[in-house]
Scaffold this motif. Sequence first.
Motif, short mmCIF file in Angstrom:
data_model
loop_
_atom_site.label_atom_id
_atom_site.label_comp_id
_atom_site.label_asym_id
_atom_site.label_seq_id
_atom_site.Cartn_x
_atom_site.Cartn_y
_atom_site.Cartn_z
N SER A 52 27.72 -57.05 53.99
CA SER A 52 27.89 -56.03 52.95
C SER A 52 27.53 -54.63 53.42
N GLU A 53 26.73 -54.52 54.47
CA GLU A 53 26.31 -53.19 54.95
C GLU A 53 27.37 -52.50 55.81
N TRP A 54 28.38 -53.26 56.25
CA TRP A 54 29.38 -52.69 57.14
C TRP A 54 30.28 -51.73 56.38
N GLY A 55 30.31 -50.50 56.80
CA GLY A 55 31.15 -49.48 56.19
C GLY A 55 30.99 -48.20 56.97
N PRO A 56 31.74 -47.15 56.61
CA PRO A 56 31.70 -45.90 57.38
C PRO A 56 30.29 -45.33 57.58
N ARG A 57 29.44 -45.41 56.57
CA ARG A 57 28.09 -44.84 56.69
C ARG A 57 27.34 -45.49 57.86
N ASP A 116 22.17 -56.30 58.56
CA ASP A 116 22.65 -57.67 58.47
C ASP A 116 24.18 -57.70 58.59
N VAL A 117 24.64 -57.50 59.81
CA VAL A 117 26.07 -57.42 60.08
C VAL A 117 26.38 -58.22 61.35
N ALA A 172 22.92 -54.95 69.75
CA ALA A 172 21.52 -54.57 69.98
C ALA A 172 21.11 -53.47 68.99
N TRP A 173 22.00 -52.50 68.76
CA TRP A 173 21.71 -51.42 67.82
C TRP A 173 21.55 -51.96 66.40
N LEU A 174 22.42 -52.88 66.00
CA LEU A 174 22.36 -53.45 64.65
C LEU A 174 21.05 -54.20 64.42
#
Length: 202
Positions: free
Chosen positions: A96-101, A76-77, A68-70
Amino acid sequence: VIADYEKTSAVSEEITHLLDEESGGAVQAFRQLLTDPNTDLLDPILVTGSTVLVDDDLAGYFLEEARAWLVEENADVELQLVPEDDDFMVVRGLGSEWGPRLYIRLITTLFQKGVTRCLVGTRGLLGEGWDANRINVLIDLTAATTSMTVNQLRGRSIRLDPEWPEKLANNWDVVCLAPELRKGLDDYKRFAKKHNATFGVC
């Protein structure tokens, strides 16, 4: 719960044979929390620069809230939970957006909402610049001793929360005393140094 590393840091040769590769790190602290029925109730989440682990009891609710947050963030994860152990699951983010940030913001939001009541992580991610004003307990497993770093760590829990004006902070240091070993009092010396610039009741 804040540790210096995801897994163990360097240790002296005389105790290497006593420790596995996760000893003293965030992953081992996370595993330990899941083995006790009282701390398992906190539904811990581990977050490091490369890993997100979720208590298996929390898995379904976590996935629902995280997805829900995404969507809300237009990220786009696609999330997957992969069983890794009897007690927890690994969070995999496809995109591609998935990472620590991104996932630090996600996990912090879920913590602030009360989806989880316990975060375990590394000082690099949950130290300077990270903000979650709902924290009221900090367990410091780090070897940090400079007054600036110690104050930044303590600042995680003593930060005021406008929605909880009576909040009190509990800060804990975990110290190992082993005077029979050559460096068995180093932890205690670091602990004393940490508190050189701290005033309180004792």
